[in-house]
Structures are given as C-alpha cells and as structure tokens.
Write a protein that holds these residues in place. Structure first.
Motif, PDB file in Angstrom:
ATOM      1  N   PRO A  43      63.017  40.290   7.402  1.00  0.00           N
ATOM      2  CA  PRO A  43      62.659  40.542   5.993  1.00  0.00           C
ATOM      3  C   PRO A  43      63.669  39.939   5.021  1.00  0.00           C
ATOM      4  N   LEU A  44      64.948  40.000   5.366  1.00  0.00           N
ATOM      5  CA  LEU A  44      65.976  39.421   4.491  1.00  0.00           C
ATOM      6  C   LEU A  44      65.831  37.907   4.426  1.00  0.00           C
ATOM      7  N   TYR A  45      65.624  37.309   5.584  1.00  0.00           N
ATOM      8  CA  TYR A  45      65.483  35.854   5.657  1.00  0.00           C
ATOM      9  C   TYR A  45      64.250  35.398   4.869  1.00  0.00           C
ATOM     10  N   LEU A  46      63.121  36.033   5.127  1.00  0.00           N
ATOM     11  CA  LEU A  46      61.890  35.623   4.457  1.00  0.00           C
ATOM     12  C   LEU A  46      61.959  35.866   2.950  1.00  0.00           C
ATOM     13  N   GLN A  47      62.578  36.945   2.542  1.00  0.00           N
ATOM     14  CA  GLN A  47      62.745  37.210   1.107  1.00  0.00           C
ATOM     15  C   GLN A  47      63.577  36.110   0.463  1.00  0.00           C
ATOM     16  N   SER A  48      64.604  35.674   1.151  1.00  0.00           N
ATOM     17  CA  SER A  48      65.448  34.596   0.636  1.00  0.00           C
ATOM     18  C   SER A  48      64.654  33.308   0.471  1.00  0.00           C
ATOM     19  N   ILE A  49      63.816  33.001   1.460  1.00  0.00           N
ATOM     20  CA  ILE A  49      62.995  31.786   1.393  1.00  0.00           C
ATOM     21  C   ILE A  49      62.033  31.862   0.209  1.00  0.00           C
ATOM     22  N   VAL A  50      61.399  33.011   0.027  1.00  0.00           N
ATOM     23  CA  VAL A  50      60.429  33.175  -1.066  1.00  0.00           C
ATOM     24  C   VAL A  50      61.125  33.057  -2.421  1.00  0.00           C
ATOM     25  N   GLN A  51      62.321  33.615  -2.523  1.00  0.00           N
ATOM     26  CA  GLN A  51      63.010  33.644  -3.813  1.00  0.00           C
ATOM     27  C   GLN A  51      63.566  32.286  -4.232  1.00  0.00           C
ATOM     28  N   VAL A  52      64.173  31.576  -3.316  1.00  0.00           N
ATOM     29  CA  VAL A  52      64.859  30.337  -3.725  1.00  0.00           C
ATOM     30  C   VAL A  52      64.417  29.097  -2.946  1.00  0.00           C
ATOM     31  N   GLY A  53      63.530  29.295  -1.972  1.00  0.00           N
ATOM     32  CA  GLY A  53      63.069  28.162  -1.187  1.00  0.00           C
ATOM     33  C   GLY A  53      63.919  27.958   0.063  1.00  0.00           C
ATOM     34  N   TYR A  54      63.350  27.212   0.985  1.00  0.00           N
ATOM     35  CA  TYR A  54      64.000  27.021   2.291  1.00  0.00           C
ATOM     36  C   TYR A  54      65.387  26.399   2.138  1.00  0.00           C
ATOM     37  N   TRP A  55      65.478  25.312   1.395  1.00  0.00           N
ATOM     38  CA  TRP A  55      66.732  24.555   1.336  1.00  0.00           C
ATOM     39  C   TRP A  55      67.880  25.353   0.723  1.00  0.00           C
ATOM     40  N   GLU A  56      67.566  26.144  -0.313  1.00  0.00           N
ATOM     41  CA  GLU A  56      68.595  26.901  -1.024  1.00  0.00           C
ATOM     42  C   GLU A  56      68.827  28.299  -0.459  1.00  0.00           C
ATOM     43  N   SER A  57      68.048  28.700   0.513  1.00  0.00           N
ATOM     44  CA  SER A  57      68.248  30.013   1.129  1.00  0.00           C
ATOM     45  C   SER A  57      69.691  30.144   1.611  1.00  0.00           C
ATOM     46  N   LEU A  58      70.314  31.304   1.338  1.00  0.00           N
ATOM     47  CA  LEU A  58      71.695  31.524   1.794  1.00  0.00           C
ATOM     48  C   LEU A  58      71.808  31.402   3.302  1.00  0.00           C
ATOM     49  N   PHE A  59      70.791  31.833   4.015  1.00  0.00           N
ATOM     50  CA  PHE A  59      70.823  31.762   5.482  1.00  0.00           C
ATOM     51  C   PHE A  59      70.777  30.314   5.953  1.00  0.00           C
ATOM     52  N   GLU A  60      69.958  29.502   5.277  1.00  0.00           N
ATOM     53  CA  GLU A  60      69.879  28.090   5.656  1.00  0.00           C
ATOM     54  C   GLU A  60      71.140  27.335   5.235  1.00  0.00           C
ATOM     55  N   ARG A  61      71.646  27.651   4.074  1.00  0.00           N
ATOM     56  CA  ARG A  61      72.891  27.001   3.646  1.00  0.00           C
ATOM     57  C   ARG A  61      74.026  27.342   4.606  1.00  0.00           C
ATOM     58  N   ASP A  62      74.086  28.597   5.021  1.00  0.00           N
ATOM     59  CA  ASP A  62      75.103  29.029   5.971  1.00  0.00           C
ATOM     60  C   ASP A  62      74.928  28.301   7.306  1.00  0.00           C
ATOM     61  N   ALA A  63      73.702  28.217   7.785  1.00  0.00           N
ATOM     62  CA  ALA A  63      73.459  27.542   9.070  1.00  0.00           C
ATOM     63  C   ALA A  63      73.825  26.064   8.983  1.00  0.00           C
ATOM     64  N   ARG A  64      73.521  25.433   7.860  1.00  0.00           N
ATOM     65  CA  ARG A  64      73.888  24.011   7.709  1.00  0.00           C
ATOM     66  C   ARG A  64      75.397  23.825   7.718  1.00  0.00           C
ATOM     67  N   ALA A  65      76.119  24.815   7.180  1.00  0.00           N
ATOM     68  CA  ALA A  65      77.585  24.718   7.153  1.00  0.00           C
ATOM     69  C   ALA A  65      78.181  24.753   8.554  1.00  0.00           C
ATOM     70  N   TYR A  66      77.434  25.277   9.517  1.00  0.00           N
ATOM     71  CA  TYR A  66      77.927  25.380  10.891  1.00  0.00           C
ATOM     72  C   TYR A  66      77.368  24.280  11.796  1.00  0.00           C
ATOM     73  N   GLU A  67      76.627  23.364  11.237  1.00  0.00           N
ATOM     74  CA  GLU A  67      76.076  22.289  12.051  1.00  0.00           C
ATOM     75  C   GLU A  67      77.181  21.364  12.541  1.00  0.00           C
ATOM     76  N   LEU A  68      77.068  20.996  13.797  1.00  0.00           N
ATOM     77  CA  LEU A  68      77.981  20.013  14.369  1.00  0.00           C
ATOM     78  C   LEU A  68      77.324  18.651  14.258  1.00  0.00           C
ATOM     79  N   ALA A  69      78.148  17.650  14.069  1.00  0.00           N
ATOM     80  CA  ALA A  69      77.614  16.294  13.946  1.00  0.00           C
ATOM     81  C   ALA A  69      77.043  15.825  15.277  1.00  0.00           C
ATOM     82  N   ASP A  70      75.961  15.074  15.206  1.00  0.00           N
ATOM     83  CA  ASP A  70      75.412  14.441  16.411  1.00  0.00           C
ATOM     84  C   ASP A  70      76.378  13.337  16.839  1.00  0.00           C
TER      85      ASP A  70
END
Ligand SMILES: [Zn+2]
Length: 71
Positions: A43-70
């Motif tokens: 519910p927290l994740y989906l609420q974030s997506i609805v409110q600000v969109g996938y790209w700006e979601s705090l959960f997605e921004r956080d996950a991108r910050a932990y991405e390792l380079a290919d």
C-alpha cells in the motif's frame, strides 16, 4: 517493466537480467523487510506511485541509488 519484486521473490523477464536490475530489485527486497511484510509495504509503494509517479517514487529513487553498474 523488466523486473518485479514481491517480498523475497524477484521476477526478471527473460533476457533482461543485469547487475543493475538485480541490485535494484534486491533493494526492493530490503524495502519489504523494512516495512515488515508484503501487506505493509505494497500500500505504501502503490500510494507513492499514484501520488508522484513511478520515476519520482521515494521507493524507486531509493532503489536506483543502490543500483550497481553493469560490467
Ligand atoms: Zn523498482
């Protein structure tokens, strides 16, 4: 969408596996664990997506910050 994480299950579309994507999805596993359960996290994740969109979601921004380079 190339990957999907549900709790400790990570689903990656055939041919899409990469170090960057796997590290991103592992961060979502950590987010689930921090929330305590799938029922608590989704519910927290989906609420974030609805409110600000996938790209700006705090959960997605956080996950991108932990991405390792290919490599
Ligand atoms: Zn993500």
């Amino acid at each position: 969408m190339a990957g999907l994480t549900l709790g400790h299950s990570i689903l990656i579309c055939h041919g899409q596996l990469s170090r960057r994507l796997l590290s991103h999805e592992c961060r979502h596993v950590s987010q689930y664990e921090q929330a305590g359960s799938i029922a608590a996290f989704l519910p927290l994740y989906l609420q974030s997506i609805v409110q600000v969109g996938y790209w700006e979601s705090l959960f997605e921004r956080d996950a991108r910050a932990y991405e390792l380079a290919d490599v």
